[in-house]
Design an enzyme around this catalytic site. Structure first.
Site, PDB file in Angstrom:
ATOM      1  N   ASN A  96      -3.786  -9.537  -2.959  1.00 36.05           N
ATOM      2  CA  ASN A  96      -2.512  -9.496  -2.229  1.00 36.05           C
ATOM      3  C   ASN A  96      -2.725  -9.220  -0.741  1.00 36.05           C
ATOM      4  O   ASN A  96      -2.127  -9.888   0.110  1.00 36.05           O
ATOM      5  CB  ASN A  96      -1.609  -8.400  -2.813  1.00 36.05           C
ATOM      6  N   HIS A 117       1.250 -12.193  -0.635  1.00 36.41           N
ATOM      7  CA  HIS A 117       1.893 -12.004  -1.938  1.00 36.41           C
ATOM      8  C   HIS A 117       2.136 -13.299  -2.684  1.00 36.41           C
ATOM      9  O   HIS A 117       2.137 -13.324  -3.908  1.00 36.41           O
ATOM     10  CB  HIS A 117       3.202 -11.220  -1.765  1.00 36.41           C
ATOM     11  N   ASP A 166      -5.817  -5.827 -17.340  1.00 37.93           N
ATOM     12  CA  ASP A 166      -5.460  -5.572 -15.949  1.00 37.93           C
ATOM     13  C   ASP A 166      -6.336  -6.440 -15.049  1.00 37.93           C
ATOM     14  O   ASP A 166      -7.557  -6.505 -15.239  1.00 37.93           O
ATOM     15  CB  ASP A 166      -5.670  -4.082 -15.641  1.00 37.93           C
ATOM     16  N   ASP A 198       1.117 -13.984  -6.438  1.00 34.84           N
ATOM     17  CA  ASP A 198       1.997 -14.526  -7.486  1.00 34.84           C
ATOM     18  C   ASP A 198       1.343 -15.694  -8.209  1.00 34.84           C
ATOM     19  O   ASP A 198       1.447 -15.824  -9.431  1.00 34.84           O
ATOM     20  CB  ASP A 198       3.317 -14.987  -6.865  1.00 34.84           C
ATOM     21  N   GLU A 221       0.193  -6.046 -12.282  1.00 34.58           N
ATOM     22  CA  GLU A 221      -0.845  -7.002 -12.679  1.00 34.58           C
ATOM     23  C   GLU A 221      -1.375  -6.671 -14.072  1.00 34.58           C
ATOM     24  O   GLU A 221      -2.485  -7.009 -14.427  1.00 34.58           O
ATOM     25  CB  GLU A 221      -1.970  -7.026 -11.637  1.00 34.58           C
TER      26      GLU A 221
END
Lengths: 151, 322
Positions: free
Chosen positions: B207, B212, B199, B216, B242
């Site tokens: 973010n 965002h 994770d 990404d 994630e």
């Protein structure tokens, strides 16, 4: 005596053999069938001249040992080749020979075989004459210009 | 159609290639004259041509890796005739489909029916006409092109169904299936299977801070680094958000610990450039090794997840193996 006549003026030449068997060969039609490809025409005739005597030899042997299947098969092959080359009479004889083989009538097959052998000898001579008279590059392009490009 | 990370070198399966412009043709014909004629024409029409003189040779050519797809078979041949060859080809059910044109000197309706029933797509009677043959081959190529586009579409769908759109690695469903498969193998072959749950740390903050798109970019880069750190027979998938999952077949505890550490270090190795800045990120990893007595995939995952929870609670950017 064998002789062949180019009927009509080039480029629509026709070759006819005048002899006892009266075998006619329309070389122009054969060339047309091959898409007007002179090189291929020469190659195909040469293959025929090389293969036909071998096939007749095999035919002799097949008949000598009473082999119906081989007789039928070889006659079938010759029928196809002769028919493709526009030699209708000889192709017809081959067809008769094929039937005789299939029916196991080897006596009849042997008789037709003699006729076919004569046909093929005359045809071969005619072809050799034509090849000698029309070396590659001199055959008139008589039909459909070979289409170019891939499908 | 499929968006895979621009320079992603992740587990992207090659799509079936588009129909090549030259169709590979096989001519099986015992008569040397017709063999030469067919070869000459087909080559002139742009095909890559293989010629053989009997059915048995044709059959062996067809067992090769990329066999010809357009087959022109003579009906009457020694060794194996055209109809028998047709039957065998259809029995084998190879994909992609092979288009068969049977050439016959026979004109009998019954024979034609027999040939078509044996699996031929079309037939041509001798003496064949050049233009007709060419037209019939165009029909064959149309069928082959249709077949190619169907396979292409199917493979694209298969890819989309098993891959994560953003990162190009396996999606959750696919990687779960791979885990299931590996656990099965563990039980059968008595070898361990290791599972890592990974994770990204404080991903929500990335973010929120950079947007965002930057998030990404981090996910894509994480997937790329993960893929780089594993062996070719390991699998990595995006589990969700994630969270990533890695399956390591045949890894014992020590190897698992080493691999997890290598992945963790690789992820944290350098910042990624996004949103006009350099974004550093790290990951926490929970790992477990399932033995031959492995439980269900869900239970194995729960164990790895518990380890991940520990890694998070003890400071992040670390590996916990349980």
């Amino acid at each position: 005596m064998r002789s062949f006549v180019l009927t009509g003026a080039l480029p629509s030449f026709q070759v006819a053999l005048m002899s006892a068997g009266d075998v006619r060969w329309n070389a122009a039609q054969t060339l047309e069938r091959l898409g007007g490809d002179e090189g291929l025409f020469h190659e195909i005739i040469e293959i025929f001249l090389r293969e036909a005597p071998k096939q007749m030899g095999n035919m002799h042997a097949a008949l000598a040992r009473g082999d119906k299947e081989s007789t039928e098969r070889i006659a079938h092959t010759l029928k196809g080749e002769l028919g493709y080359l526009g030699l209708a009479e000889a192709s017809h004889n081959a067809s008769e020979l094929e039937d005789a083989g299939r029916n196991g009538d080897l006596a009849r097959a042997a008789k037709i075989q003699i006729l076919l052998e004569e046909d093929i000898e005359k045809i071969a001579q005619t072809m050799r004459d034509v090849l000698a008279q029309t070396p590659t590059g001199l055959l008139p392009v008589i039909s459909s210009v070979r289409s170019s490009g891939a499908d | 159609l499929i968006q895979v990370g621009d320079e992603t070198t992740v587990l992207v399966e090659p799509l079936v290639q588009q129909a090549p412009s030259t169709v590979r043709a096989l001519v099986a014909e015992d008569d040397p004259m017709f063999r030469r004629i067919l070869q000459s024409w087909l080559e002139a029409w742009g095909h890559e041509v293989t010629v053989v003189e009997n059915g048995a040779l044709a059959w062996s050519i067809l067992q090769q890796e990329r066999p010809p797809e357009l087959l022109i078979l003579d009906w009457v041949m020694p060794e194996m005739d055209g109809t028998e060859l047709c039957r065998r080809i259809r029995e084998q059910q190879r994909s992609p489909y092979q288009y068969i044109l049977l050439v016959t000197g026979k004109n009998d309706r019954q024979d034609v029916i027999r040939g078509l029933d044996a699996g031929a797509d079309d037939y041509l009677t001798k003496p064949f006409d050049r233009d007709e043959l060419r037209a019939r081959l165009r029909v064959g190529k149309r069928i082959l092109a249709l077949q190619d586009s169907l396979i292409h579409a199917r493979e694209e769908l298969r890819f989309q169904a098993t891959h994560d759109v953003l990162t190009g690695i396996w999606n959750r469903g696919a990687v779960m299936e791979l885990l299931d498969h590996e656990l099965d193998r563990s039980r059968r072959a008595n070898v361990p299977t290791a599972v890592l749950m990974l994770d990204l740390d404080h991903f929500k903050k990335i973010n929120d801070t950079y947007g965002h798109l930057a998030g990404d970019a981090v996910l894509k880069e994480a997937a790329r680094r993960l893929t780089r750190a594993i062996r070719s027979y390991d699998s990595v998938g995006r589990y969700g958000g994630e969270e990533f999952m890695v399956v390591l077949p045949g890894c014992d505890r020590k190897q698992t610990q080493n691999t997890a550490e290598r992945i963790r270090a690789e992820i944290a190795s350098s910042p990624v450039s996004a949103a006009g800045t350099e974004i550093s990120f790290t990951a926490s990893i929970g790992a477990t090794v399932a033995g031959p007595d492995a439980l269900s995939p869900t239970e194995v995952l729960a164990t790895a997840d518990g380890a991940l929870y520990q890694a998070k609670n003890t400071g992040r950017d670390r590996t916990v193996l349980v």
